[in-house]
Scaffold this active site. Structure first.
Site, short mmCIF file in Angstrom:
data_model
loop_
_atom_site.label_atom_id
_atom_site.label_comp_id
_atom_site.label_asym_id
_atom_site.label_seq_id
_atom_site.Cartn_x
_atom_site.Cartn_y
_atom_site.Cartn_z
N CYS A 16 -44.21 -19.15 -27.57
CA CYS A 16 -45.11 -18.87 -26.45
C CYS A 16 -45.53 -20.06 -25.61
CB CYS A 16 -46.36 -18.16 -26.97
SG CYS A 16 -46.06 -16.51 -27.64
N HIS A 20 -50.54 -19.83 -22.84
CA HIS A 20 -50.89 -19.52 -24.22
C HIS A 20 -52.33 -19.97 -24.49
CE1 HIS A 20 -50.26 -18.82 -28.51
NE2 HIS A 20 -50.85 -19.98 -28.75
#
Length: 481
Positions: free
Chosen positions: A71, A125
């Protein structure tokens, strides 16, 4: 002379005002953990009518790739136009601005150029990254459970001091969409579109599903017949590097998932069902937001991008989640639909051009007529306008195994070549060559096979143009203690 000067000034003012008014909007659906398997991509099991409709209204890229299948680094790469090896961040634990204060990001540039910038849900993220550059910033929400038994379970686990605190890997409560966070994301997106309908905007809608846990309203589970999901082969590719796949600890951290060994067929099929239900859930949110865009008469001047931060495994190779350099983890869906008032726009087209998520920032800079920062990607606007155009020869990705081992990989759209290197000496520890002409999966490492020597030599040369043997793999991120 004075009259001519006045006329010139008026003309200049009008032309520039018109130019400003005509600047296009951008709406990006940024989806978490979504692999390149949707109805429009030929999936026999995905039910995604709204995403399929968007593909029919634009260009679908069949060979789009991320720069790292995890991510945080992937999202930083998209939002800065810089590859992980440039940023030197390979883990999920380091925010971008902790180590890069001066890098110019997408929201930073667009806000400077008069755009309303919007972040809803999971975009970066780390929510702290670039918070000051979003005009509207809706912080991503934590995973939540709705069923009373799961709420009680979470309270008990918390009281027992269980860390990391994770509940069941799936839930199918009979509730409305807004009971779960992606339903609320679409609600916030619709409300915000109504607020900024008269402004120029860059909006990111970060949909968290199908990330674990696979929590979605029961009606989306009911769309799918669980018995029709096939159990993927658990066979690992012959000759695969010993660290090529992860031990999928991300899934094992959830309550009720065995810590060792393969999952049995029943649990595997349930999780596959949950993944598909989650995809159908986010598809419905895409539909709601697109309908609002139409109702507000914004579609005519808005480019819409649908993309994912990386692919995903749901039992293939006996593995789960992402965290690797294999094709199914680094190839992603990418759909780009130009504004409807553009007369030459392409609709219902597919492209096999090799494109990368790192290309998105320079593409939007080009599309919106801005002056952007130096980028590791390049504008793919020429391909959007001409989907069959010849393009790049390779797309590359990386995946670090700790501080000492770096996996570098390249695809030409048919073959994937990977080298696992010592991060310090660049010694090649092992190479892999896989064929992907017709599938996201491949079960034999053909590196060293005399029959494919020419292919391997060609792919090795392409890879080493991007990653010379003396490449310094900077490590700016700090592992969690």
């Amino acid at each position: 002379m004075k009259k001519l000067l006045i006329l010139f000034c008026i003309t200049f003012f009008v032309s520039n005002t018109f130019s400003q008014e005509e600047k296009p909007n951008v709406l990006v659906f940024y989806v978490d953990d979504l692999r390149a398997e949707l109805g429009c991509y030929g999936s026999e099991t995905a039910i995604t009518p709204n995403i399929d409709k968007l593909a029919a209204d634009g260009v679908q890229f069949n060979k789009a790739y991320v720069q790292q299948a995890i991510c945080a680094p992937s999202r930083m790469s998209t939002l800065t136009g810089l590859r992980p090896e440039t940023l030197g961040i390979y883990s999920i634990f380091t925010p971008l601005r902790k180590v890069h204060k001066k890098v110019v990001s997408m929201p930073q540039l667009f806000k400077k150029n008069g755009y309303k910038t919007v972040s809803i849900g999971k975009v970066y993220h780390h929510s702290v990254d670039d918070k000051q550059y979003w005009t509207y910033h809706f912080k991503k929400e934590a995973n939540s459970y709705v069923k009373s038994e799961n709420i009680a379970l979470m309270k008990r686990l918390k009281a027992e001091g269980v860390k990391p605190l994770k509940g069941p890997a799936y839930e199918d409560a009979d509730v409305e969409d807004e009971a779960y966070k992606d339903g609320r994301v679409s609600k916030y997106a619709i409300e915000t579109l109504n607020k900024i309908k008269d402004d120029k905007f860059l909006m990111f809608v970060g949909l968290s599903k199908p990330h674990l846990p696979f929590n979605a309203p029961k009606k989306y589970w009911d769309l799918h017949d669980k018995s029709k999901f096939k159990i993927p082969s658990r066979t690992k590719p012959e000759g695969m590097y010993r660290l090529a796949l992860s031990s999928w600890g991300e899934l094992k951290g959830y309550y009720g998932i065995p810590k060792k060994g393969d999952l049995d067929d029943e649990l595997t099929r349930t999780l596959i069902h949950g993944y598909h239900a989650s995809v159908s859930f986010i598809d419905a949110q895409v539909g709601k937001i697109m309908q609002t865009l139409e109702e507000l008469d914004l579609r005519k001047n808005t480019m819409v991008i649908f993309m994912s931060d990386h692919g995903y495994k749901i039992g293939e190779y006996g593995a789960w989640c992402k965290h690797s350099n294999v094709e199914i983890d680094v190839r992603v869906p990418l759909i780009i639909s130009r504004e409807t008032n553009y007369k030459k726009r392409k609709t219902g087209k597919t492209s096999d051009a090799l494109v990368e998520n790192v290309d998105i920032f320079p593409t939007l800079v080009d599309f919106c007529g801005l002056k952007g920062p130096k980028s590791d990607g390049k504008s793919i606007l020429p391909v959007i306008n001409k989907p069959n155009k010849n393009w790049d020869k390779i797309a590359t990705s990386v995946y670090a195994r700790g501080k000492k081992i770096m996996g570098v990989t390249a695809t030409d759209g048919k073959w994937r070549y990977t080298e696992w290197r010592n991060s310090v000496t660049n010694e090649i520890l092992q190479a892999e060559l896989y064929e992907h002409k017709n599938s996201l999966l491949s079960f034999v490492n053909l590196s060293g096979n005399k029959k494919y020597k020419k292919t391997e030599v060609r792919m090795k040369m392409l890879l080493e143009k991007q990653f010379p043997r003396d490449t310094p793999f900077l490590q700016n991120d700090k592992p969690r203690k």
